[in-house]
Write a protein that holds these residues in place. Sequence first.
Motif, PDB file in Angstrom:
ATOM      1  N   THR A   1     -13.523 160.482 -18.845  1.00 20.53           N
ATOM      2  CA  THR A   1     -12.833 159.235 -19.693  1.00 20.53           C
ATOM      3  C   THR A   1     -12.140 158.415 -18.792  1.00 20.53           C
ATOM      4  O   THR A   1     -10.656 158.626 -18.710  1.00 20.53           O
ATOM      5  N   THR A   2     -12.593 157.507 -18.089  1.00 20.70           N
ATOM      6  CA  THR A   2     -12.009 156.514 -17.227  1.00 20.70           C
ATOM      7  C   THR A   2     -12.387 155.278 -17.407  1.00 20.70           C
ATOM      8  O   THR A   2     -13.580 154.989 -17.958  1.00 20.70           O
ATOM      9  N   LEU A   3     -11.547 154.307 -17.057  1.00 17.11           N
ATOM     10  CA  LEU A   3     -12.165 152.562 -17.213  1.00 17.11           C
ATOM     11  C   LEU A   3     -13.165 152.602 -16.619  1.00 17.11           C
ATOM     12  O   LEU A   3     -14.478 151.900 -17.244  1.00 17.11           O
TER      13      LEU A   3
ATOM     14  N   LEU B   1     -16.446 153.614 -19.278  1.00 14.55           N
ATOM     15  CA  LEU B   1     -16.336 153.313 -20.439  1.00 14.55           C
ATOM     16  C   LEU B   1     -16.900 151.818 -20.747  1.00 14.55           C
ATOM     17  O   LEU B   1     -16.661 151.151 -19.751  1.00 14.55           O
ATOM     18  N   ALA B   2     -17.160 151.770 -21.892  1.00 19.40           N
ATOM     19  CA  ALA B   2     -17.880 150.322 -22.227  1.00 19.40           C
ATOM     20  C   ALA B   2     -17.387 150.183 -23.802  1.00 19.40           C
ATOM     21  O   ALA B   2     -17.467 151.335 -24.287  1.00 19.40           O
ATOM     22  N   LEU B   3     -17.496 148.983 -24.168  1.00 16.72           N
ATOM     23  CA  LEU B   3     -17.311 148.449 -25.604  1.00 16.72           C
ATOM     24  C   LEU B   3     -18.902 148.375 -26.088  1.00 16.72           C
ATOM     25  O   LEU B   3     -19.642 147.716 -25.406  1.00 16.72           O
ATOM     26  N   ALA B   4     -19.113 149.096 -27.221  1.00 13.47           N
ATOM     27  CA  ALA B   4     -20.392 148.947 -27.815  1.00 13.47           C
ATOM     28  C   ALA B   4     -20.413 148.941 -29.332  1.00 13.47           C
ATOM     29  O   ALA B   4     -19.495 149.685 -30.092  1.00 13.47           O
ATOM     30  N   CYS B   5     -21.282 148.232 -29.770  1.00 12.74           N
ATOM     31  CA  CYS B   5     -21.389 147.875 -31.158  1.00 12.74           C
ATOM     32  C   CYS B   5     -21.876 149.454 -31.729  1.00 12.74           C
ATOM     33  O   CYS B   5     -22.599 150.188 -31.056  1.00 12.74           O
ATOM     34  N   LEU B   6     -21.924 149.739 -32.960  1.00 21.20           N
ATOM     35  CA  LEU B   6     -22.158 150.822 -33.815  1.00 21.20           C
ATOM     36  C   LEU B   6     -23.745 151.263 -33.545  1.00 21.20           C
ATOM     37  O   LEU B   6     -24.072 152.344 -33.145  1.00 21.20           O
ATOM     38  N   ASP B   7     -24.659 150.240 -33.723  1.00 13.73           N
ATOM     39  CA  ASP B   7     -26.011 150.151 -33.406  1.00 13.73           C
ATOM     40  C   ASP B   7     -26.331 150.596 -32.066  1.00 13.73           C
ATOM     41  O   ASP B   7     -27.049 151.698 -31.705  1.00 13.73           O
TER      42      ASP B   7
ATOM     43  N   MET C   1      -9.305 163.956 -17.422  1.00 10.16           N
ATOM     44  CA  MET C   1      -8.668 163.587 -18.408  1.00 10.16           C
ATOM     45  C   MET C   1      -9.297 164.018 -19.676  1.00 10.16           C
ATOM     46  O   MET C   1     -10.467 164.753 -19.618  1.00 10.16           O
ATOM     47  N   SER C   2      -8.702 164.038 -20.830  1.00 10.11           N
ATOM     48  CA  SER C   2      -9.190 164.570 -21.949  1.00 10.11           C
ATOM     49  C   SER C   2     -10.271 163.730 -22.545  1.00 10.11           C
ATOM     50  O   SER C   2     -10.630 162.667 -22.173  1.00 10.11           O
ATOM     51  N   HIS C   3     -10.654 164.102 -23.827  1.00 10.29           N
ATOM     52  CA  HIS C   3     -11.956 163.544 -24.652  1.00 10.29           C
ATOM     53  C   HIS C   3     -11.453 162.459 -25.253  1.00 10.29           C
ATOM     54  O   HIS C   3     -12.067 161.366 -25.555  1.00 10.29           O
ATOM     55  N   HIS C   4     -10.229 162.377 -25.507  1.00 12.22           N
ATOM     56  CA  HIS C   4      -9.499 161.235 -26.290  1.00 12.22           C
ATOM     57  C   HIS C   4      -9.303 160.116 -25.507  1.00 12.22           C
ATOM     58  O   HIS C   4      -8.915 160.458 -24.304  1.00 12.22           O
ATOM     59  N   VAL C   5      -9.614 158.904 -25.995  1.00 13.02           N
ATOM     60  CA  VAL C   5      -9.556 157.761 -25.175  1.00 13.02           C
ATOM     61  C   VAL C   5      -8.003 157.473 -25.529  1.00 13.02           C
ATOM     62  O   VAL C   5      -7.912 156.535 -26.633  1.00 13.02           O
ATOM     63  N   PRO C   6      -6.913 157.322 -24.710  1.00  9.21           N
ATOM     64  CA  PRO C   6      -5.692 156.772 -25.196  1.00  9.21           C
ATOM     65  C   PRO C   6      -5.830 155.070 -25.476  1.00  9.21           C
ATOM     66  O   PRO C   6      -6.558 154.280 -25.208  1.00  9.21           O
ATOM     67  N   ALA C   7      -5.060 154.813 -26.449  1.00  5.73           N
ATOM     68  CA  ALA C   7      -5.000 153.411 -26.753  1.00  5.73           C
ATOM     69  C   ALA C   7      -4.702 152.443 -25.669  1.00  5.73           C
ATOM     70  O   ALA C   7      -5.321 151.427 -25.980  1.00  5.73           O
ATOM     71  N   ALA C   8      -3.754 152.908 -24.779  1.00  2.00           N
ATOM     72  CA  ALA C   8      -3.872 151.626 -23.573  1.00  2.00           C
ATOM     73  C   ALA C   8      -5.186 151.404 -22.984  1.00  2.00           C
ATOM     74  O   ALA C   8      -5.680 150.418 -22.367  1.00  2.00           O
ATOM     75  N   LEU C   9      -5.927 152.573 -22.721  1.00  2.85           N
ATOM     76  CA  LEU C   9      -7.201 152.660 -22.131  1.00  2.85           C
ATOM     77  C   LEU C   9      -8.175 151.858 -23.126  1.00  2.85           C
ATOM     78  O   LEU C   9      -9.114 150.898 -22.541  1.00  2.85           O
ATOM     79  N   ARG C  10      -8.183 152.102 -24.305  1.00  2.60           N
ATOM     80  CA  ARG C  10      -8.985 151.432 -25.313  1.00  2.60           C
ATOM     81  C   ARG C  10      -8.863 149.699 -25.204  1.00  2.60           C
ATOM     82  O   ARG C  10      -9.852 149.228 -25.040  1.00  2.60           O
ATOM     83  N   ARG C  11      -7.591 149.541 -25.260  1.00  2.00           N
ATOM     84  CA  ARG C  11      -7.286 148.148 -24.981  1.00  2.00           C
ATOM     85  C   ARG C  11      -7.898 147.377 -23.799  1.00  2.00           C
ATOM     86  O   ARG C  11      -8.414 146.527 -23.807  1.00  2.00           O
ATOM     87  N   GLN C  12      -7.593 148.198 -22.729  1.00  2.00           N
ATOM     88  CA  GLN C  12      -8.253 147.766 -21.202  1.00  2.00           C
ATOM     89  C   GLN C  12      -9.831 147.522 -21.308  1.00  2.00           C
ATOM     90  O   GLN C  12     -10.349 146.438 -20.989  1.00  2.00           O
TER      91      GLN C  12
ATOM     92  N   GLN D   1     -17.226 150.513 -30.822  1.00  2.00           N
ATOM     93  CA  GLN D   1     -16.536 151.786 -30.357  1.00  2.00           C
ATOM     94  C   GLN D   1     -16.317 151.799 -28.910  1.00  2.00           C
ATOM     95  O   GLN D   1     -17.253 151.103 -28.262  1.00  2.00           O
ATOM     96  N   ILE D   2     -15.623 152.688 -28.290  1.00  2.00           N
ATOM     97  CA  ILE D   2     -15.571 152.846 -26.799  1.00  2.00           C
ATOM     98  C   ILE D   2     -16.446 153.928 -26.534  1.00  2.00           C
ATOM     99  O   ILE D   2     -16.371 155.080 -27.153  1.00  2.00           O
ATOM    100  N   GLU D   3     -17.348 153.634 -25.608  1.00  2.00           N
ATOM    101  CA  GLU D   3     -18.414 154.743 -25.562  1.00  2.00           C
ATOM    102  C   GLU D   3     -18.412 155.020 -24.031  1.00  2.00           C
ATOM    103  O   GLU D   3     -17.907 154.308 -23.044  1.00  2.00           O
ATOM    104  N   HIS D   4     -18.749 156.438 -23.697  1.00  2.00           N
ATOM    105  CA  HIS D   4     -19.032 156.677 -22.142  1.00  2.00           C
ATOM    106  C   HIS D   4     -20.228 156.282 -21.876  1.00  2.00           C
ATOM    107  O   HIS D   4     -21.375 156.749 -22.444  1.00  2.00           O
ATOM    108  N   ILE D   5     -20.292 155.428 -20.718  1.00  2.00           N
ATOM    109  CA  ILE D   5     -21.367 155.177 -20.193  1.00  2.00           C
ATOM    110  C   ILE D   5     -22.335 156.406 -19.833  1.00  2.00           C
ATOM    111  O   ILE D   5     -23.698 156.448 -20.069  1.00  2.00           O
TER     112      ILE D   5
END
Length: 146
Positions: A49-51, A54-60, A1-12, A36-40
């Motif tokens: 760039t797969t589900l 990926l993790a949801l992370a605060c900026l800190d 996959m590309s480095h861009h995280v598609p909107a649907a994946l971000r939502r998931q 931010q959506i971050e790569h573990i």
Amino acid sequence: MSHHVPAALRRQVWERAEGLCEYCLLHERDDWVGFQIEHIRSRKHGGRTTLANLALACLDCNMAKGSDLGSVTRTTGVLLPFYHPRRNKWTDHFRLQGHRIQPLTETGEVTCRILGFNARSRLQKRKAIALAGNYPGTEALALLRE
């Protein structure tokens, strides 16, 4: 996959995390900036760039983690990976004690230290959110009870 995280994946990713930073359990609604959506496992270390990576992370947390995969423990000097939100259970590695996040394992210790969970500014932020009645939030409490 590309480095861009598609909107649907971000939502998931956001929905799976229920709006919580998957590292420090702060909810996005309680922070000043969006999460931010971050790569573990970072892309530079072969992470995709797969589900599952990926993790949801605060900026800190995301800024402190960067592309790091782990750190050397203070007690043994062994290189250990950080807490992995897909493979590890949060309560096996950390305990919420008031506004502090206490590590329970060496993996928890390296994650807590490098991501700066208990930096003064972050403790003050969690304290202010707690005084408003929002920390830990209902989503975090549910995760802590699992």
